[in-house]
Design an enzyme around this catalytic site. Structure first.
Site, PDB file in Angstrom:
ATOM      1  N   CYS A  47     -36.010  46.733  -9.929  1.00 50.70           N
ATOM      2  CA  CYS A  47     -36.078  45.452 -10.643  1.00 50.70           C
ATOM      3  C   CYS A  47     -36.414  44.323  -9.663  1.00 50.70           C
ATOM      4  O   CYS A  47     -37.265  43.476  -9.949  1.00 50.70           O
ATOM      5  CB  CYS A  47     -34.742  45.193 -11.340  1.00 50.70           C
ATOM      6  SG  CYS A  47     -34.738  43.699 -12.332  1.00 50.70           S
ATOM      7  N   CYS A  48     -35.755  44.331  -8.487  1.00 52.34           N
ATOM      8  CA  CYS A  48     -36.041  43.301  -7.480  1.00 52.34           C
ATOM      9  C   CYS A  48     -37.493  43.386  -7.020  1.00 52.34           C
ATOM     10  O   CYS A  48     -38.131  42.366  -6.756  1.00 52.34           O
ATOM     11  CB  CYS A  48     -35.118  43.447  -6.268  1.00 52.34           C
ATOM     12  SG  CYS A  48     -33.471  42.767  -6.489  1.00 52.34           S
ATOM     13  N   CYS A 106     -30.381  35.792  -9.347  1.00 49.31           N
ATOM     14  CA  CYS A 106     -30.487  35.992 -10.785  1.00 49.31           C
ATOM     15  C   CYS A 106     -29.092  35.981 -11.418  1.00 49.31           C
ATOM     16  O   CYS A 106     -28.120  36.450 -10.820  1.00 49.31           O
ATOM     17  CB  CYS A 106     -31.162  37.323 -11.085  1.00 49.31           C
ATOM     18  SG  CYS A 106     -32.888  37.383 -10.561  1.00 49.31           S
ATOM     19  N   CYS A 163     -32.568  41.735  -1.156  1.00 53.26           N
ATOM     20  CA  CYS A 163     -33.402  42.207  -2.259  1.00 53.26           C
ATOM     21  C   CYS A 163     -34.784  42.648  -1.808  1.00 53.26           C
ATOM     22  O   CYS A 163     -35.621  42.946  -2.630  1.00 53.26           O
ATOM     23  CB  CYS A 163     -33.523  41.107  -3.301  1.00 53.26           C
ATOM     24  SG  CYS A 163     -34.022  39.539  -2.606  1.00 53.26           S
ATOM     25  N   CYS A 192     -26.866  39.136 -11.637  1.00 55.20           N
ATOM     26  CA  CYS A 192     -26.591  39.768 -10.339  1.00 55.20           C
ATOM     27  C   CYS A 192     -25.869  38.841  -9.365  1.00 55.20           C
ATOM     28  O   CYS A 192     -25.847  39.105  -8.155  1.00 55.20           O
ATOM     29  CB  CYS A 192     -27.887  40.262  -9.711  1.00 55.20           C
ATOM     30  SG  CYS A 192     -28.780  41.416 -10.768  1.00 55.20           S
TER      31      CYS A 192
HETATM   32 FE1  SF4 Z   1     -33.449  42.117 -11.125  1.00 47.98          FE
HETATM   33 FE2  SF4 Z   1     -30.989  41.403 -10.378  1.00 47.98          FE
HETATM   34 FE3  SF4 Z   1     -32.946  41.716  -8.554  1.00 47.98          FE
HETATM   35 FE4  SF4 Z   1     -32.952  39.653 -10.260  1.00 47.98          FE
HETATM   36  S1  SF4 Z   1     -31.468  40.073  -8.598  1.00 47.98           S
HETATM   37  S2  SF4 Z   1     -34.680  40.875  -9.698  1.00 47.98           S
HETATM   38  S3  SF4 Z   1     -32.168  40.636 -12.150  1.00 47.98           S
HETATM   39  S4  SF4 Z   1     -32.010  43.287  -9.843  1.00 47.98           S
END
Ligand code: SF4
Length: 233
Positions: free
Chosen positions: A118-119, A201, A228, A204
């Site tokens: 996701c990151c 985010c 991340c 998170c």
């Molecule tokens: Fe995805 Fe969480 Fe990374 Fe944001 S911080 S990109 S929601 S995993």
């Protein structure tokens, strides 16, 4: 080659203030100096310095589409106060659609691998696009934010993104950052007053207690590295 550039920059900017270094970089690398902001406290100091000196440095942000409303509020206040454009990079729509269709909207809680996926889609890929073709990437990293960041230098070559990073606040303490923001009336994310220090985010990030590490509130359900993939060493 890149090591030579880093050493030359360190030599040429020796004794310069942060503002003098920013002026020097903007002139030396015209049109190729960018600053990434997530509207955190450190980033707000740098935005204020760039705006105050009216420097031709591109400010950009990564809108993951999972940010807090409070982050959008400080984004708006920053635009209004400084009247300086902030470029926005979104994740690729098709990648987000595929991720949600195959794994749902909260896959990051299931495994480190899913979280990194996701990151990558929401942050790393847009960052790669934002940095492409540029020479200098200014960041708001501070050494005391984490063990990983403690190993960073003022200038360094980032091989992953093939760019020279400038980390002007590396040696600043949180108190110095807070004092600057206060003294200069710089817009701040309202969440800082609710125990949020490092803000990413919404799903998170959580608030931390006084005895916790600065980045303990990021991906708090994981025990490993609190990064991340944007800042690698
Ligand atoms: Fe995805 Fe969480 Fe990374 Fe944001 S911080 S990109 S929601 S995993």
């Amino acid at each position: 080659m890149s090591v030579a550039i880093v050493n030359a920059l360190l030599e040429k900017t020796k004794g310069f203030s942060i503002e003098e270094t920013l002026v020097f970089l903007a002139s030396e690398y015209q049109g190729k100096v960018v600053f990434s902001t997530s509207f955190g406290q450190e980033d707000q100091v740098i935005t204020a310095l760039i705006a105050k000196n009216d420097l031709p440095i591109t400010i950009f942000t990564l809108d993951t589409s999972r940010l807090f409303q409070e982050t959008y509020d400080v984004f708006y206040k920053t635009l209004k106060k400084y009247k300086k454009e902030i470029k926005v990079f979104f994740p690729e729509a098709a990648s987000v659609e595929k991720l949600l269709e195959t794994k749902g909207p909260n896959s990051f809680y299931d495994s480190v691998e899913n979280r990194k996926e996701c990151c990558f889609i929401r942050k790393v890929a847009p960052l790669t696009k934002a940095l492409k073709g540029n020479a200098i990437w200014i960041t708001g990293l501070r050494a005391e934010q984490s063990e990983n960041r403690n190993s960073f230098d003022l200038f360094e070559y980032d091989a992953h993104f093939d760019i020279i990073k400038f980390n002007p606040l590396l040696k600043w303490s949180l108190k110095e950052v807070e004092d600057y923001l206060e003294k200069n009336n710089v817009p701040q994310n309202a969440l800082h007053k609710q125990g949020f220090v490092s803000i990413g985010c919404a799903p998170c990030t959580r608030a931390i207690t006084a005895d916790e590490d600065i980045r303990a509130g990021r991906w708090w359900w994981e025990s490993s590295h609190k990064e991340c993939g944007l800042h690698q060493k």
